[in-house]
Design a protein around this motif. Structure first.
Motif, PDB file in Angstrom:
ATOM      1  N   SER A 145      -9.204   1.627  -1.654  1.00  0.00           N
ATOM      2  CA  SER A 145      -7.828   1.840  -2.582  1.00  0.00           C
ATOM      3  C   SER A 145      -6.660   1.752  -1.754  1.00  0.00           C
ATOM      4  O   SER A 145      -6.780   1.776  -0.203  1.00  0.00           O
ATOM      5  N   VAL A 146      -5.550   1.187  -2.124  1.00  0.00           N
ATOM      6  CA  VAL A 146      -4.317   0.817  -1.402  1.00  0.00           C
ATOM      7  C   VAL A 146      -3.594   2.052  -1.744  1.00  0.00           C
ATOM      8  O   VAL A 146      -3.225   2.445  -2.955  1.00  0.00           O
ATOM      9  N   ILE A 147      -2.970   2.867  -0.847  1.00  0.00           N
ATOM     10  CA  ILE A 147      -2.228   3.965  -1.226  1.00  0.00           C
ATOM     11  C   ILE A 147      -0.883   3.695  -0.369  1.00  0.00           C
ATOM     12  O   ILE A 147      -0.821   3.534   0.665  1.00  0.00           O
ATOM     13  N   TYR A 148       0.262   3.758  -1.286  1.00  0.00           N
ATOM     14  CA  TYR A 148       1.469   3.618  -0.844  1.00  0.00           C
ATOM     15  C   TYR A 148       2.271   4.822  -0.553  1.00  0.00           C
ATOM     16  O   TYR A 148       2.141   5.896  -1.001  1.00  0.00           O
ATOM     17  N   VAL A 149       2.958   4.849   0.978  1.00  0.00           N
ATOM     18  CA  VAL A 149       3.352   5.791   1.407  1.00  0.00           C
ATOM     19  C   VAL A 149       4.926   5.705   1.660  1.00  0.00           C
ATOM     20  O   VAL A 149       5.233   5.066   2.805  1.00  0.00           O
ATOM     21  N   SER A 150       5.626   6.050   0.735  1.00  0.00           N
ATOM     22  CA  SER A 150       7.078   5.822   0.948  1.00  0.00           C
ATOM     23  C   SER A 150       7.894   6.396   1.783  1.00  0.00           C
ATOM     24  O   SER A 150       7.823   7.958   2.093  1.00  0.00           O
ATOM     25  N   THR A 151       8.574   5.699   2.352  1.00  0.00           N
ATOM     26  CA  THR A 151       9.558   6.509   3.757  1.00  0.00           C
ATOM     27  C   THR A 151      11.076   6.584   3.157  1.00  0.00           C
ATOM     28  O   THR A 151      11.921   6.793   3.910  1.00  0.00           O
ATOM     29  N   ASP A 152      11.304   6.144   1.851  1.00  0.00           N
ATOM     30  CA  ASP A 152      12.744   6.334   1.176  1.00  0.00           C
ATOM     31  C   ASP A 152      12.882   7.744   1.071  1.00  0.00           C
ATOM     32  O   ASP A 152      12.181   8.631   1.090  1.00  0.00           O
ATOM     33  N   VAL A 153      14.141   8.110   0.730  1.00  0.00           N
ATOM     34  CA  VAL A 153      14.749   9.172   0.470  1.00  0.00           C
ATOM     35  C   VAL A 153      15.023   9.388  -1.114  1.00  0.00           C
ATOM     36  O   VAL A 153      15.374  10.483  -1.318  1.00  0.00           O
ATOM     37  N   LEU A 154      15.053   8.471  -1.767  1.00  0.00           N
ATOM     38  CA  LEU A 154      15.088   8.571  -3.207  1.00  0.00           C
ATOM     39  C   LEU A 154      14.134   8.116  -4.248  1.00  0.00           C
ATOM     40  O   LEU A 154      13.259   7.001  -3.718  1.00  0.00           O
ATOM     41  N   PRO A 155      13.565   8.904  -5.063  1.00  0.00           N
ATOM     42  CA  PRO A 155      12.312   8.424  -5.706  1.00  0.00           C
ATOM     43  C   PRO A 155      12.608   7.019  -6.403  1.00  0.00           C
ATOM     44  O   PRO A 155      11.714   6.477  -6.627  1.00  0.00           O
ATOM     45  N   GLN A 156      13.939   6.729  -6.853  1.00  0.00           N
ATOM     46  CA  GLN A 156      14.229   5.500  -7.384  1.00  0.00           C
ATOM     47  C   GLN A 156      13.844   4.385  -6.389  1.00  0.00           C
ATOM     48  O   GLN A 156      13.372   3.275  -6.829  1.00  0.00           O
ATOM     49  N   GLN A 157      14.103   4.453  -5.138  1.00  0.00           N
ATOM     50  CA  GLN A 157      13.776   3.634  -4.560  1.00  0.00           C
ATOM     51  C   GLN A 157      12.446   3.281  -4.118  1.00  0.00           C
ATOM     52  O   GLN A 157      11.912   2.076  -4.264  1.00  0.00           O
ATOM     53  N   ALA A 158      11.708   4.338  -4.134  1.00  0.00           N
ATOM     54  CA  ALA A 158       9.986   3.963  -4.225  1.00  0.00           C
ATOM     55  C   ALA A 158       9.696   3.177  -5.377  1.00  0.00           C
ATOM     56  O   ALA A 158       8.897   2.380  -5.478  1.00  0.00           O
ATOM     57  N   GLU A 159      10.273   3.723  -6.652  1.00  0.00           N
ATOM     58  CA  GLU A 159       9.745   3.156  -7.988  1.00  0.00           C
ATOM     59  C   GLU A 159       9.990   1.778  -8.095  1.00  0.00           C
ATOM     60  O   GLU A 159       9.133   0.837  -8.489  1.00  0.00           O
ATOM     61  N   ARG A 160      11.280   1.350  -7.432  1.00  0.00           N
ATOM     62  CA  ARG A 160      11.458  -0.064  -7.281  1.00  0.00           C
ATOM     63  C   ARG A 160      10.376  -0.804  -6.506  1.00  0.00           C
ATOM     64  O   ARG A 160      10.156  -2.073  -7.071  1.00  0.00           O
ATOM     65  N   VAL A 161      10.262  -0.276  -5.535  1.00  0.00           N
ATOM     66  CA  VAL A 161       9.005  -1.203  -4.520  1.00  0.00           C
ATOM     67  C   VAL A 161       7.649  -1.275  -5.527  1.00  0.00           C
ATOM     68  O   VAL A 161       6.973  -2.171  -5.574  1.00  0.00           O
ATOM     69  N   LEU A 162       7.255   0.037  -6.167  1.00  0.00           N
ATOM     70  CA  LEU A 162       6.017   0.143  -6.810  1.00  0.00           C
ATOM     71  C   LEU A 162       5.993  -0.257  -8.132  1.00  0.00           C
ATOM     72  O   LEU A 162       4.879  -0.749  -8.756  1.00  0.00           O
ATOM     73  N   ASN A 163       7.202  -1.210  -8.775  1.00  0.00           N
ATOM     74  CA  ASN A 163       6.996  -1.591 -10.017  1.00  0.00           C
ATOM     75  C   ASN A 163       6.211  -2.652 -10.162  1.00  0.00           C
ATOM     76  O   ASN A 163       6.139  -3.763  -9.384  1.00  0.00           O
ATOM     77  N   GLY A 164       5.018  -2.579 -10.904  1.00  0.00           N
ATOM     78  CA  GLY A 164       4.115  -3.672 -11.201  1.00  0.00           C
ATOM     79  C   GLY A 164       3.089  -3.689 -10.441  1.00  0.00           C
ATOM     80  O   GLY A 164       2.105  -4.517 -10.493  1.00  0.00           O
ATOM     81  N   LYS A 165       2.959  -2.676  -9.274  1.00  0.00           N
ATOM     82  CA  LYS A 165       1.872  -2.806  -8.430  1.00  0.00           C
ATOM     83  C   LYS A 165       0.990  -1.785  -8.565  1.00  0.00           C
ATOM     84  O   LYS A 165       0.863  -0.717  -9.191  1.00  0.00           O
ATOM     85  N   PRO A 166      -0.454  -2.314  -8.409  1.00  0.00           N
ATOM     86  CA  PRO A 166      -1.778  -1.462  -8.993  1.00  0.00           C
ATOM     87  C   PRO A 166      -2.157  -0.382  -7.828  1.00  0.00           C
ATOM     88  O   PRO A 166      -3.103  -0.198  -7.774  1.00  0.00           O
ATOM     89  N   TRP A 167      -1.132  -0.118  -6.884  1.00  0.00           N
ATOM     90  CA  TRP A 167      -1.383   0.800  -5.915  1.00  0.00           C
ATOM     91  C   TRP A 167      -1.334   2.248  -6.261  1.00  0.00           C
ATOM     92  O   TRP A 167      -0.708   2.751  -7.195  1.00  0.00           O
TER      93      TRP A 167
END
Length: 275
Positions: free
Chosen positions: A82-104
């Protein structure tokens, strides 16, 4: 090991959701790529062996898109990982943009992680993302993990029925030894231990990933250890030691120990005689 705690009011009757004997898994609050919480850790990770923990941020994300494709291919192909993304951003929108379309999988964003903003976020009210805490739990923060206030012992199982405080994203980055993003760690569930930290992105490239995954599944590390470096450089190190000893012999013993010029003169003399 962390001492058991009272179950938060929001989790009364639901504490079994996080029952796991693994010291890391039981402290993670995870969501699927859909954003839905993973409600049964033991069931979801029953056949999993490898966790790839990827600490990342939106900053610089455009420069590592090929790595993201490799990581996505890896997640889709290897069902025991399993790939687990650990966001270090301060805004949830920033994390969502990275995760868009990713099956992680991803760690829940609302955990009070105290990451400092990189630059100035577009949304001036960036602190709003730090105020809501998932399920009313008290997450372990980076400072607590770093100072050993809450000690986590790896390499052994824990009592899955005891409730322990979950790790925040910031707290997990301390365990991963994250200095900058992207940062990747590989965790082996069967042995309850980290196999490698600060793994190179190239480890997931098509020409490398299958070999590395075989090594990880076997519970072995792909990190270069000090002994590996010494083994690969042993002849260089031997020559270096001999050169230092030679220099010291001349310095403290005198010119009679300077044998190289004498050897070179002898070789020149023999060549002259042969001519």
């Amino acid at each position: 090991m962390s001492s058991p705690m009272d179950i938060p009011p929001d989790l009364i009757g639901q504490s079994g959701l996080y029952n796991s004997a693994d010291p890391l898994l039981r402290r993670l609050r995870l969501e699927a790529s859909s954003g839905n919480s993973i409600n049964n850790l033991s069931k979801y990770f029953h056949e999993k062996e490898i966790l790839v923990l990827y600490a990342g941020s939106e900053y610089g994300e455009n420069n590592i898109r090929s790595f993201h494709r490799d990581l996505t291919t890896f997640a889709q192909k290897h069902r025991s990982a399993s790939v687990i993304y650990v966001s270090t951003d301060v805004l949830p929108q920033q994390a969502e943009r990275v995760l868009n379309g990713k099956p992680w999988l991803r760690m829940t964003f609302f955990d009070n992680s105290d990451f400092a903003p990189v630059g100035e976020p577009e949304d001036k009210n960036w602190s709003v993302g730090l105020e809501e805490v998932n399920r009313g739990e008290e997450f372990l923060q980076a400072g607590e993990v770093e100072m050993g206030i809450e000690k986590i012992e790896f390499g052994q199982e824990e009592n899955e029925n005891d409730y322990v405080r979950p790790l925040s994203r910031a707290g997990l980055t301390i365990l991963m030894n994250v200095f900058t993003t992207p940062s990747i760690s590989v965790y082996h569930i069967p042995t309850h231990s980290f196999l490698a930290k600060n793994v190179k992105m190239s480890s997931f490239a098509p020409e490398n990933v299958e070999k590395n995954y075989t090594i990880w599944k076997g519970g072995e590390t792909t990190s270069v250890s000090t002994s590996d470096v010494i083994s690969r450089m042993k002849w260089t190190l031997i020559l270096l030691v001999l050169a230092i000893l030679y220099h010291l012999a001349i310095r403290f013993g005198g010119e009679q120990y300077d044998l190289i010029p004498k050897i070179m003169n002898g070789m020149n003399w023999r060549n002259t005689v042969k001519r």
